[in-house]
Design a protein around this motif. Sequence first.
Motif, PDB file in Angstrom:
ATOM      1  N   VAL A  43      -7.570  -0.953  -0.509  1.00 13.16           N
ATOM      2  CA  VAL A  43      -8.015  -1.915   0.503  1.00 13.16           C
ATOM      3  C   VAL A  43      -9.509  -2.116   0.308  1.00 13.16           C
ATOM      4  O   VAL A  43     -10.300  -1.176   0.454  1.00 13.16           O
TER       5      VAL A  43
ATOM      6  N   GLN B  37      -9.287   2.995   1.146  1.00 15.56           N
ATOM      7  CA  GLN B  37     -10.160   1.884   1.535  1.00 15.56           C
ATOM      8  C   GLN B  37     -11.567   2.188   1.043  1.00 15.56           C
ATOM      9  O   GLN B  37     -12.098   3.279   1.277  1.00 15.56           O
TER      10      GLN B  37
ATOM     11  N   CYS C 229      -5.833   5.688  -8.285  1.00 19.04           N
ATOM     12  CA  CYS C 229      -4.904   5.120  -7.297  1.00 19.04           C
ATOM     13  C   CYS C 229      -3.667   4.543  -7.985  1.00 19.04           C
ATOM     14  O   CYS C 229      -2.536   4.751  -7.527  1.00 19.04           O
TER      15      CYS C 229
ATOM     16  N   ALA D 284      -3.002   4.382   1.021  1.00 16.44           N
ATOM     17  CA  ALA D 284      -4.107   3.463   0.726  1.00 16.44           C
ATOM     18  C   ALA D 284      -5.424   4.201   0.648  1.00 16.44           C
ATOM     19  O   ALA D 284      -5.655   5.188   1.359  1.00 16.44           O
TER      20      ALA D 284
ATOM     21  N   GLY E 129      -2.260   2.068  -2.905  1.00 10.56           N
ATOM     22  CA  GLY E 129      -2.899   0.762  -2.811  1.00 10.56           C
ATOM     23  C   GLY E 129      -4.380   0.889  -2.516  1.00 10.56           C
ATOM     24  O   GLY E 129      -4.856   1.918  -2.021  1.00 10.56           O
TER      25      GLY E 129
ATOM     26  N   GLY F   6      -4.200   7.429   4.887  1.00 14.55           N
ATOM     27  CA  GLY F   6      -5.155   6.784   4.001  1.00 14.55           C
ATOM     28  C   GLY F   6      -6.454   7.563   3.939  1.00 14.55           C
ATOM     29  O   GLY F   6      -6.731   8.432   4.770  1.00 14.55           O
TER      30      GLY F   6
ATOM     31  N   LEU G 105       0.879  -1.156   0.000  1.00 11.79           N
ATOM     32  CA  LEU G 105       0.000   0.000   0.000  1.00 11.79           C
ATOM     33  C   LEU G 105       0.922   1.212   0.000  1.00 11.79           C
ATOM     34  O   LEU G 105       1.451   1.595   1.046  1.00 11.79           O
TER      35      LEU G 105
ATOM     36  N   ASP H 116      -1.771  -4.546  -6.140  1.00 10.42           N
ATOM     37  CA  ASP H 116      -1.924  -3.377  -5.268  1.00 10.42           C
ATOM     38  C   ASP H 116      -3.259  -3.399  -4.542  1.00 10.42           C
ATOM     39  O   ASP H 116      -3.686  -2.383  -3.994  1.00 10.42           O
TER      40      ASP H 116
END
Length: 323
Positions: free
Chosen positions: A207, A181, A199, A179, A205, A159, A13, A279
């Motif tokens: 999630v 999410q 991204c 990251a 990364g 993130g 990430l 990723d």
Amino acid sequence: MTPPRTALGTRHLGSLEVSEQGLGCMGMSDFYGTADNEVESIATIHRALDEGVTLFDTSDMYGRGGANEGLVGRALADRRDRAVLATKFGIVRDADYTDATVRADPAYVHQAIDRSLQRLNVEYVDLYYLHRVDPHVPIEETVGAMAELVAAGKVRHLGLSEASAEEITRAYRVHPIAAVQTEWSLWSRDIEDEVVPTCRRLGIGVVAYAPLGRSLLTGTINSQDSLPPQDLRRGFARFSEQNFAHNQRIVQQLTELAARHGASPAQLALAWIAHQGDDVVALPGTKRRTYLEDNLAATGISLSPDDLAEISAIAAPVAGNRY
């Protein structure tokens, strides 16, 4: 029915290395029925560590008074060095926990991290997410304050959660984002048009939370009545009376396809996520060791391009929006 296990691999990430599958801890304290067994929840976290899981995800709004952060902190107290600890801030629940607002002004950013660190009983968190973008605060101001937490040593990586492509780009100009999410599953694929490409362009990364369609893709929920009375999912369209039977027929088709791989529909859904890119990290949530081990077995499933296309075609006609 269990595929052959393979060693749990790692993914990145941004510059943060984590296990290819993480553990969402929310349900141990909130939303999906009662938080009925802390001993089993902590045992699940410990088993995850022993199985090679490193990414553990919580939030300051899971459970009354940040109860889930407290639980995760107790579980990791004597093994902090083995865990990548992620938490979130920005959703503020009211006094009786029936409603919530979003707050992410700079002053609140600093208040929130200090409270989280206290509940988790740690000096820093590895990954700190803005849980929802505050519509009243420019994201540049929020992320600027989050960057101050990095400088202070309270946070290692930043993130965002459920952010748009445009918001991600603006945030990244202020500070690197490790990251994003967001909900991503066979039944929630809207991020593939703009968020995922953004991204990847920025080296962030992804999630994927709720990769099992909030358990509907597991094939274990036979009716809405099988959910506890206080379960959040009772209010979701995909679990409603008019949509449930249709969606169950899709799950049955996925179950039949999974059987060809010696797997369950849940394992097939997790394997599908894992095949979306190096990723991408799946974040299934569970509070039971049995389900944890079933989820981890998905790492042994190899899917061909034809398999992926067939899975997508079967799952496409889901009925109901995700919220």
